[in-house]
Design a protein around this motif. Sequence first.
Motif, short mmCIF file in Angstrom:
data_model
loop_
_atom_site.label_atom_id
_atom_site.label_comp_id
_atom_site.label_asym_id
_atom_site.label_seq_id
_atom_site.Cartn_x
_atom_site.Cartn_y
_atom_site.Cartn_z
N ILE A 388 87.16 5.51 -9.09
CA ILE A 388 88.09 5.69 -7.97
C ILE A 388 89.43 6.18 -8.50
CG2 ILE A 388 89.24 4.50 -6.06
CD1 ILE A 388 86.94 2.41 -6.24
N THR A 389 89.90 7.28 -7.95
CA THR A 389 91.09 7.92 -8.54
C THR A 389 92.42 7.29 -8.14
OG1 THR A 389 91.06 9.54 -6.72
CG2 THR A 389 89.95 10.16 -8.78
N ASP A 390 92.45 6.48 -7.07
CA ASP A 390 93.74 5.92 -6.65
C ASP A 390 93.95 4.49 -7.13
OD1 ASP A 390 91.65 5.80 -4.36
OD2 ASP A 390 92.99 4.14 -3.90
N LEU A 391 93.05 3.97 -7.94
CA LEU A 391 93.18 2.61 -8.45
C LEU A 391 93.27 2.61 -9.97
CD1 LEU A 391 90.56 0.66 -6.27
CD2 LEU A 391 93.04 0.80 -5.93
N GLY A 392 94.02 1.66 -10.51
CA GLY A 392 94.10 1.46 -11.96
C GLY A 392 95.23 2.17 -12.65
N LEU A 393 96.06 2.89 -11.91
CA LEU A 393 97.17 3.63 -12.52
C LEU A 393 98.29 2.70 -12.97
CD1 LEU A 393 97.31 6.57 -9.99
CD2 LEU A 393 96.93 6.83 -12.45
N SER A 394 98.99 3.10 -13.99
CA SER A 394 100.17 2.37 -14.45
C SER A 394 101.25 2.43 -13.37
CB SER A 394 100.69 2.97 -15.75
OG SER A 394 101.02 4.34 -15.56
N ALA A 395 102.27 1.61 -13.52
CA ALA A 395 103.33 1.53 -12.51
C ALA A 395 103.98 2.88 -12.26
CB ALA A 395 104.37 0.50 -12.94
N ASP A 396 104.12 3.69 -13.29
CA ASP A 396 104.76 5.00 -13.11
C ASP A 396 103.75 6.09 -12.78
OD1 ASP A 396 103.48 5.36 -15.51
OD2 ASP A 396 105.29 5.73 -16.69
N GLY A 397 102.47 5.72 -12.71
CA GLY A 397 101.45 6.70 -12.32
C GLY A 397 101.09 7.70 -13.40
#
Length: 697
Positions: A388-397
């Motif tokens: 899933i591309t919208d989950l798991g990103l760091s706070a700054d993306g």
Amino acid sequence: MTTSKTVTAALTAFLLTTGLSAGLTVTGSTTATAAEVPEPISTSAPDAQVALGYLGAYETGQFDESAAEITAVYGDTVFTVNAQAATVDIIDAKDPAKPVKIGEITGSGTANSVAVRDDGLGVIALENEDKTAPGSLMFFDARTTSATVLGSVGVGSLPDMVTITPDGKQALVANEGEPADDFSTDPEGSVGIVDLPAEVAAPTTADVRTADFRDFEDGGSKTLPEGVRVFGPNPNGDLPVSRNLEPEYITVAGGKAYASLQEANAIAVVDIAAGEVERIMPLGFKDYGTAGNGLDASDRDPKDAPTVNIATYPGLKGAYMPDTVSTFSAGGTDYLVTANEGDSREWGDFVDAARVKDLGGDGLAPVCTTSPLADKLGDDQLGRLNVITDLGLSADGSCYEELYAFGGRSFSIWTTDGKLVADSGDEFEQMTAKAIPQFFNSNHTESNLEGRSDDKGPEPEALTIGQVGETTYAFVGFERIGGIAVYDLSDPAKPTFATYYNNRDFSVSVEDEIDGAADPAGLLSSAGDLGPEGITFLEAAQSPTGEAALVVGNEVSGTTSIYSVADLTDDGGSDAGAAADAGAEAGAGSDATAGSDESAGTDATAGTDGGAGGGSASAKGGASATGTDAGADAKAGEAKADSAGGTADSADGTADDSNAGSLPRTGADLGQYLLMGVLALLLIGLGVTAFVVTKRR
């Protein structure tokens, strides 16, 4: 003429006394009926108290056209959603060995779901030709062979699933509200509540209420909990929550409806009496980094030579994303059960999935160098996995600290307030890897090895709950590899595997062979059941066989199949020899597999040794079968019943002589057969003597 009759009678006596029918059909033969494969795959726990068997099927002959999806049953009639024909097929199942289509119900739009109340009031969810426009519910009289249409009412966009409350007072419909194919518009998702008349009649528009999600919008009266996934474009520019949430399936417990919001990884709780969504429960995530929660994440491990490689990956999570949701009670407490299929959204240019190896390109952030997954991105590990591309990103993306896969490859049990009670972990993949090692994680349209490992594995989708004897079971259908897994729910915190049954012949790869086939329908039939989409459980009192049964709609093979559910407990009414599959009573002329343990000694639970060649299995009739390859049905020790009229006498527990073929052969039996054979030969001799004497006269 007299001599001819004498010889024929003597020959017939000989045939009968040696266990053959006059048609020379050997009791216990493996002759297949429609859509039955010669060697169904079956594996069970050593102490399994339930077994599945094949009874029969109605075949549409339509491959991969969704010609058999959701099923409902009234009396001896099965109603199956045929999306390919935009109808509901009416199937006579009085003889479950030979179900016959006797009609169809057609409405305005495409049928998506069907349900029938105990008194025969039926309802069909109909999608509008423009799926973003409001749909309808059409009501019919299931008591009539023509299923007389009674009327219809309007509901929300894309009514995808309909059910009737246990008390029969309401029909509930999941208005999924999918966006247009190009994402030019996105209708609201909602749950429709339709108050039903007491008699078999259609409700009116005034009886329709809609529970929507507008109170959860920004500034609304209710708070959307953190963890409910709301994402993607908002082409209408308003109501981002209401348009994003898409109810998929509904179950009912304690006056509340529970609707799965698959893509949002949540469940909506609907107060039926108040007609409103009371709250939304996020389901959280499965940790694929812990023992017992592994998965096979690649179809190329190693490259171009896939093999079973179920492993754990710290830093990898799974969004449960259930499709079907059901309920049961234990110890006075209601529980929810979910089939954790997983699903992505792909509309127009919007896609929320990507392979791990593609992260860092195509405008996507890379995996963080500090992530525990940073050194596991090759094709032989996680590189091929869709995430899933919208989950798991760091706070700054800027990068992915964790990765999230679609689905849980499992089924789960939850409290009605959303607390996880139990999950089957990696048992589905562990069990199928041992039962079908050559076709582990196969697709449904074609037979292959690991074709779905990089996506959602076996893809548990269909689910129903049923009681057999005194035990409550979950029946979980795997959309891709096929088959149904059965779990004992006696202890909700520790559901235990009972048995797995898959009526599929993997030697037939339909997608690869059908274009050049001389007989495409015959080829499809020989493959068995592909892609179980919906399962209906029939209690013994409801079943045409007098034994519990399953009715399964298989969307890829286009078959509506009926499976026996044999109770193997001592008090289950299945004594040795009389324990034959109930198809022996209802399926005139067809052999019915006995409800015996066909596991060939294979313990299929996760983490236990259930591989080929292990152990032995004792059939219900008392014969012992040496362990064989777990991928094949253990025919040795499997009781067979010739259903040409022989049934067990339920009054005194004794078996009719014509059913003797279902008993295991013993040394005493052999002596009796030899004696009867000698007597038959004497009868033949007498006939020949009579013939000679007659000629001389």
